[in-house]
Design an enzyme around this catalytic site. Structure first.
Site, PDB file in Angstrom:
ATOM      1  N   ASP A   1      30.378  34.847  34.977  1.00  0.00           N
ATOM      2  CA  ASP A   1      28.808  36.288  34.840  1.00  0.00           C
ATOM      3  C   ASP A   1      27.283  35.909  35.856  1.00  0.00           C
ATOM      4  O   ASP A   1      27.006  36.987  36.020  1.00  0.00           O
ATOM      5  CB  ASP A   1      27.955  35.430  33.359  1.00  0.00           C
ATOM      6  CG  ASP A   1      29.530  36.079  32.096  1.00  0.00           C
ATOM      7  OD1 ASP A   1      30.410  36.783  32.697  1.00  0.00           O
ATOM      8  OD2 ASP A   1      30.077  34.601  32.182  1.00  0.00           O
TER       9      ASP A   1
ATOM     10  N   GLU B   1      36.105  35.629  38.242  1.00  0.00           N
ATOM     11  CA  GLU B   1      36.351  37.209  39.776  1.00  0.00           C
ATOM     12  C   GLU B   1      36.071  36.896  40.576  1.00  0.00           C
ATOM     13  O   GLU B   1      35.775  37.442  41.338  1.00  0.00           O
ATOM     14  CB  GLU B   1      34.744  37.858  38.538  1.00  0.00           C
ATOM     15  CG  GLU B   1      35.845  39.718  39.857  1.00  0.00           C
ATOM     16  CD  GLU B   1      34.361  40.259  37.825  1.00  0.00           C
ATOM     17  OE1 GLU B   1      35.044  40.689  36.870  1.00  0.00           O
ATOM     18  OE2 GLU B   1      34.199  40.983  38.499  1.00  0.00           O
TER      19      GLU B   1
HETATM   20  O1  TRH Z   1      33.215  30.322  36.788  1.00  0.00           O
HETATM   21  P1  TRH Z   1      34.155  31.522  36.343  1.00  0.00           P
HETATM   22  O2  TRH Z   1      35.380  30.775  36.261  1.00  0.00           O
HETATM   23  O3  TRH Z   1      33.750  32.638  35.678  1.00  0.00           O
HETATM   24  C1  TRH Z   1      33.795  33.542  34.998  1.00  0.00           C
HETATM   25  C2  TRH Z   1      33.408  33.186  33.565  1.00  0.00           C
HETATM   26  O4  TRH Z   1      34.466  32.631  32.394  1.00  0.00           O
HETATM   27  C3  TRH Z   1      33.123  34.405  32.747  1.00  0.00           C
HETATM   28  O5  TRH Z   1      33.414  34.905  31.567  1.00  0.00           O
HETATM   29  C4  TRH Z   1      35.017  35.294  33.384  1.00  0.00           C
HETATM   30  O6  TRH Z   1      34.671  37.258  32.194  1.00  0.00           O
HETATM   31  C5  TRH Z   1      35.144  35.234  34.440  1.00  0.00           C
HETATM   32  O7  TRH Z   1      35.013  33.859  35.751  1.00  0.00           O
HETATM   33  C6  TRH Z   1      36.092  35.937  34.419  1.00  0.00           C
HETATM   34  O8  TRH Z   1      34.550  31.950  37.869  1.00  0.00           O
HETATM   35  P2  TRH Z   1      34.247  32.728  38.975  1.00  0.00           P
HETATM   36  O9  TRH Z   1      34.013  34.370  38.380  1.00  0.00           O
HETATM   37  O10 TRH Z   1      34.852  32.359  40.045  1.00  0.00           O
HETATM   38  O11 TRH Z   1      32.934  32.153  38.839  1.00  0.00           O
HETATM   39  C7  TRH Z   1      32.520  31.185  39.789  1.00  0.00           C
HETATM   40  C8  TRH Z   1      30.822  31.642  40.367  1.00  0.00           C
HETATM   41  O12 TRH Z   1      30.580  29.810  40.701  1.00  0.00           O
HETATM   42  C9  TRH Z   1      31.516  32.183  41.818  1.00  0.00           C
HETATM   43  O13 TRH Z   1      30.291  32.537  41.978  1.00  0.00           O
HETATM   44  C10 TRH Z   1      31.234  31.236  43.124  1.00  0.00           C
HETATM   45  C11 TRH Z   1      30.472  30.035  42.519  1.00  0.00           C
HETATM   46  N1  TRH Z   1      30.770  28.842  43.014  1.00  0.00           N
HETATM   47  C12 TRH Z   1      29.512  28.214  43.565  1.00  0.00           C
HETATM   48  O14 TRH Z   1      28.215  28.574  43.545  1.00  0.00           O
HETATM   49  N2  TRH Z   1      29.803  26.967  44.140  1.00  0.00           N
HETATM   50  C13 TRH Z   1      30.730  25.871  43.823  1.00  0.00           C
HETATM   51  O15 TRH Z   1      31.318  24.928  43.945  1.00  0.00           O
HETATM   52  C14 TRH Z   1      31.532  27.184  43.041  1.00  0.00           C
HETATM   53  C15 TRH Z   1      33.377  26.133  43.125  1.00  0.00           C
HETATM   54  C16 TRH Z   1      31.787  28.160  42.389  1.00  0.00           C
END
Ligand code: TRH
Length: 395
Positions: free
Chosen positions: A23, A283
């Site tokens: 999010d 996402e």
């Molecule tokens: O963290 P996620 O699983 O997030 C979401 C939420 O669960 C949400 O509620 C749901 O609706 C959605 O998934 C489908 O996965 P996502 O979307 O990949 O987000 C992770 C974020 O973290 C992304 O912007 C990349 C960032 N990130 C970093 O900045 N540093 C890191 O080391 C890692 C592994 C990720």
């Protein structure tokens, strides 16, 4: 975007952190892009500042208002907050139906001209998205209309988030082996680990990580699995025989598992660019993997009654046509192929053998997605049209 006065257009983006980092990850990325590329004065309202700090380490967790990367970040302290008409932005965006405060909505209705109001939805490859993209919804009592805006994979959706400079930054990084080596070294990756097949691993805790580790461990070629801190912590700790803390690493058979620090959002792109295969989830990381030009495997966010399997298949239908090894890997990884622990070595070998094909597919897909324009630009074009309507009193 042509507006009547010269002050920068203001936009308020409301983000409720439901869980994890997606999010805030999407809102933070969009907020910066709207400010940097479209000159919009963005205020990001976020209810959980520690989540922002995780992906933007400079962010303070105790500030009501702060400036970060050109964006005003405000702590959204709940639904009871009160607002004046002067507080209301030209454009109001709520992320994922997050229910902005009643006091804000009431002030929106009193403002002249009224703001353009949008709800940004989640990403899905399912066909119904095209029919719902940009649909209006009238407020039951107030003279306000909210529009639903969907990201997506076709030109009948808002497209995918992508910064204008991304392609060039990636090209520079991927054509400079020293840059990639320096980046990985700074995260603690050794030269020997860099020479192996490098896989980044970002997934939910229920992923069959132990089964995949077994397959990698028994493989013929050295493989380095790089796991950010906190990801699949139990399976990683079981492999390491120690807590999964940044810097921890162990080698068994052909497999080395190394825990990385959780990096800032911009550095996460570099991790994807530097690895040969990326396991991503949710996402935002899923979309970033599509911009990395490398094979990737998606761990989809789980939903009740396995609804997510339908969404996974909808994506695979668009992306993986003819790539049976990727389809098999994706279904196994997401528990949509039954509990087949014994089948993992074959699933991995088939996937590995198709890496070249998958790289070509990734690049082809990227070109195709670029034809849809980028999400922020599509959003701004849609808003500009609504804004003209409001100013001419047509909407
Ligand atoms: O963290 P996620 O699983 O997030 C979401 C939420 O669960 C949400 O509620 C749901 O609706 C959605 O998934 C489908 O996965 P996502 O979307 O990949 O987000 C992770 C974020 O973290 C992304 O912007 C990349 C960032 N990130 C970093 O900045 N540093 C890191 O080391 C890692 C592994 C990720």
């Amino acid at each position: 975007m042509s507006f009547v006065n010269q002050t920068p257009t203001s936009l308020a983006l409301f983000c409720k952190v439901v869980d994890n980092y997606g999010d805030i990850g999407i809102c933070w990325r969009l907020a910066r892009q709207l400010q940097h590329e479209h000159g919009i004065a963005v205020t990001l309202w976020v209810d959980h500042l520690p989540s922002l700090q995780r992906i933007c380490p400079e962010a303070a967790i105790d500030a009501d208002v702060q400036q970060q990367a050109g964006v005003t970040v405000r702590h959204w302290r709940g639904q009871a907050m009160q607002f004046d008409v002067a507080d209301i932005a030209d454009i109001v965006v709520e992320f994922f139906g997050c229910d902005i405060p009643e006091g804000y909505i009431a002030a929106m209705a009193r403002r002249e001209p009224r703001p353009v109001w949008l709800n940004l939805e989640g990403l899905s490859a399912e066909e119904w998205v095209e029919g719902c993209h940009t649909l209006p919804s009238s407020h039951p009592r107030l003279p306000l209309t909210k529009y639903f805006f969907f990201p997506g994979f076709t030109n009948k959706t808002g497209g995918l988030l992508r910064e204008a400079s991304l392609g060039e930054r990636r090209r520079q990084f991927q054509t400079d082996p020293a840059a990639s080596a320096a980046f990985l070294a700074q995260l603690g990756v050794t030269a020997a680990e860099m020479r192996a097949l490098k896989v980044s691993l970002f997934c939910y805790p229920h992923a069959p990580v132990a089964a995949l580790f077994d397959a990698w461990q028994a493989g013929d070629a050295a493989l380095t699995c790089l796991v950010p801190e906190g990801v699949a912590a139990d399976a990683v700790a079981a492999f390491l025989g120690a807590a999964a803390l940044p810097g921890a690493a162990a080698t068994r058979g052909a497999l080395t598992v190394r825990v990385l620090p959780f990096v800032a959002q911009a550095d996460y792109d570099k991790l994807l660019w530097a690895c040969d295969v990326n396991f991503v989830r949710g996402e935002d990381s899923f979309v970033r993997a599509q911009w990395a030009g490398k094979p990737f495997v998606w761990h989809i966010y789980p939903q009740d009654e396995n609804l997510h399997h339908k969404k996974l298949r909808a994506f695979l239908q668009r992306y993986a046509n003819g790539l049976e090894s990727l389809i098999a890997m994706s279904l196994h990884w997401n528990g949509a192929a039954g509990d087949d622990r014994a089948g993992w070595p074959a699933v991995w070998q088939a996937f590995h053998a198709d890496m070249e094909k998958m790289t070509s597919r990734a690049l082809e897909w990227e070109r195709k997605m670029l034809e849809n324009g980028d999400f922020a630009a599509n959003l701004i074009a849609f808003i500009a049209a609504r804004r003209v309507g409001i100013l001419e009193n047509k909407v």
